[in-house]
Design a protein around this motif. Structure first.
Motif, mmCIF file in Angstrom:
data_model
loop_
_atom_site.group_PDB
_atom_site.id
_atom_site.type_symbol
_atom_site.label_atom_id
_atom_site.label_comp_id
_atom_site.label_asym_id
_atom_site.label_seq_id
_atom_site.Cartn_x
_atom_site.Cartn_y
_atom_site.Cartn_z
ATOM 1 N N THR A 56 0.857 -1.250 -0.100
ATOM 2 C CA THR A 56 -0.024 -0.210 -0.172
ATOM 3 C C THR A 56 0.771 1.195 -0.194
ATOM 4 O O THR A 56 0.330 2.260 -0.252
ATOM 5 C CB THR A 56 -0.940 0.085 1.229
ATOM 6 N N HIS A 59 4.004 3.390 -4.980
ATOM 7 C CA HIS A 59 3.098 4.184 -5.665
ATOM 8 C C HIS A 59 3.345 3.513 -7.064
ATOM 9 O O HIS A 59 2.343 3.614 -8.067
ATOM 10 C CB HIS A 59 3.897 5.629 -5.701
ATOM 11 N N ASN A 93 -7.611 -4.261 -7.796
ATOM 12 C CA ASN A 93 -8.632 -2.928 -7.397
ATOM 13 C C ASN A 93 -7.698 -1.844 -6.946
ATOM 14 O O ASN A 93 -8.151 -0.755 -6.828
ATOM 15 C CB ASN A 93 -9.624 -3.232 -6.294
ATOM 16 N N ARG A 94 -6.205 -2.151 -6.752
ATOM 17 C CA ARG A 94 -5.365 -1.149 -6.183
ATOM 18 C C ARG A 94 -4.491 -0.806 -7.263
ATOM 19 O O ARG A 94 -4.070 0.116 -7.403
ATOM 20 C CB ARG A 94 -4.954 -1.718 -4.819
ATOM 21 N N ASN A 105 -0.065 2.285 -8.490
ATOM 22 C CA ASN A 105 -1.019 2.018 -7.398
ATOM 23 C C ASN A 105 -2.051 3.281 -7.695
ATOM 24 O O ASN A 105 -2.015 4.260 -7.594
ATOM 25 C CB ASN A 105 -0.324 2.606 -6.016
ATOM 26 N N LEU A 106 -3.403 2.854 -7.937
ATOM 27 C CA LEU A 106 -4.323 3.742 -8.345
ATOM 28 C C LEU A 106 -4.566 4.827 -7.292
ATOM 29 O O LEU A 106 -5.197 6.009 -7.695
ATOM 30 C CB LEU A 106 -5.588 3.129 -8.485
ATOM 31 N N TYR A 107 -4.363 4.381 -6.017
ATOM 32 C CA TYR A 107 -4.801 5.240 -4.825
ATOM 33 C C TYR A 107 -3.582 6.401 -4.716
ATOM 34 O O TYR A 107 -3.917 7.183 -3.970
ATOM 35 C CB TYR A 107 -4.703 4.592 -3.634
ATOM 36 N N GLU A 108 -2.667 6.380 -5.602
ATOM 37 C CA GLU A 108 -1.619 7.279 -5.413
ATOM 38 C C GLU A 108 -1.747 8.180 -6.714
ATOM 39 O O GLU A 108 -0.498 9.219 -7.076
ATOM 40 C CB GLU A 108 -0.191 6.547 -5.364
ATOM 41 N N SER A 110 -2.811 11.384 -8.966
ATOM 42 C CA SER A 110 -3.060 12.598 -8.651
ATOM 43 C C SER A 110 -3.930 12.904 -9.849
ATOM 44 O O SER A 110 -5.220 13.388 -9.658
ATOM 45 C CB SER A 110 -1.926 13.734 -8.537
ATOM 46 N N LYS A 125 0.779 11.657 -6.881
ATOM 47 C CA LYS A 125 0.801 12.543 -5.509
ATOM 48 C C LYS A 125 2.393 12.934 -5.234
ATOM 49 O O LYS A 125 2.417 13.914 -4.577
ATOM 50 C CB LYS A 125 0.136 11.751 -4.472
ATOM 51 N N LEU A 144 -10.922 3.640 -13.649
ATOM 52 C CA LEU A 144 -11.120 4.826 -12.962
ATOM 53 C C LEU A 144 -12.632 5.409 -13.360
ATOM 54 O O LEU A 144 -13.105 6.451 -12.984
ATOM 55 C CB LEU A 144 -10.105 5.686 -13.371
#
Length: 152
Positions: A56, A59, A93-94, A105-108, A110, A125, A144
């Motif tokens: 997690t 990036h 999913n990540r 990493n999709l959660y990182e 921007s 990010k 997305l």
């Protein structure tokens, strides 16, 4: 979605059973969450030291020539796994493939910038940027949900 928990001291092992009429995004999310617990970290090398890297915190995975590096917010680490091995073990999913040489990493992420030749420039990010090759643009848009309008 219903959740049924059955605790019994007679059980020898933990088991997750998913019953569903079909494999959809919600079911895949549960599968990915369980699989993520199985691979919570990787080993990254920096110089002579080996570091424990939680997936997690990563990036981007990027390959260059004969090595793969895991990029975190502050630094990069060499890892032993190949990109195709990471793609199989990382939660779908990540993480998503951006090109033949990168997994993000999709959660990182921007923001994105479209380019005239059909590729996307992805900004992280952390300030780093990578390019999504045309082959992978539809997959990342789908991940997305950038194409929200339905076509008839």
């Amino acid at each position: 979605m219903r959740l049924i928990l059955n605790i019994d001291r007679g059980f020898k092992e933990k088991k997750v059973i998913i019953e569903a009429p079909h494999l959809d995004e919600e079911v895949q999310g549960v599968i990915n969450a369980v699989q993520e617990r199985e691979h919570p970290f990787l080993i990254g090398r920096k110089g002579e030291r080996q570091h424990i890297l939680h997936v997690t915190d990563i990036h981007l995975f990027h390959s260059e020539k004969d090595h793969v590096e895991a990029v975190t917010k502050e630094e990069s680490f060499m890892i032993r796994e190949k990109l195709y091995e990471l793609e199989e073990m990382l939660p779908a999913n990540r993480f998503i493939r951006l090109s033949k040489s990168a997994i993000a990493n999709l959660y990182e992420l921007s923001h994105f910038e479209a380019s005239f030749n059909g590729t996307l420039c992805v900004h992280f990010k952390s300030g780093r940027k990578e390019y999504v090759s045309r082959t992978y643009v539809p997959a990342i848009k789908g991940a997305l949900r950038m194409n929200r309008r339905k076509t008839k």
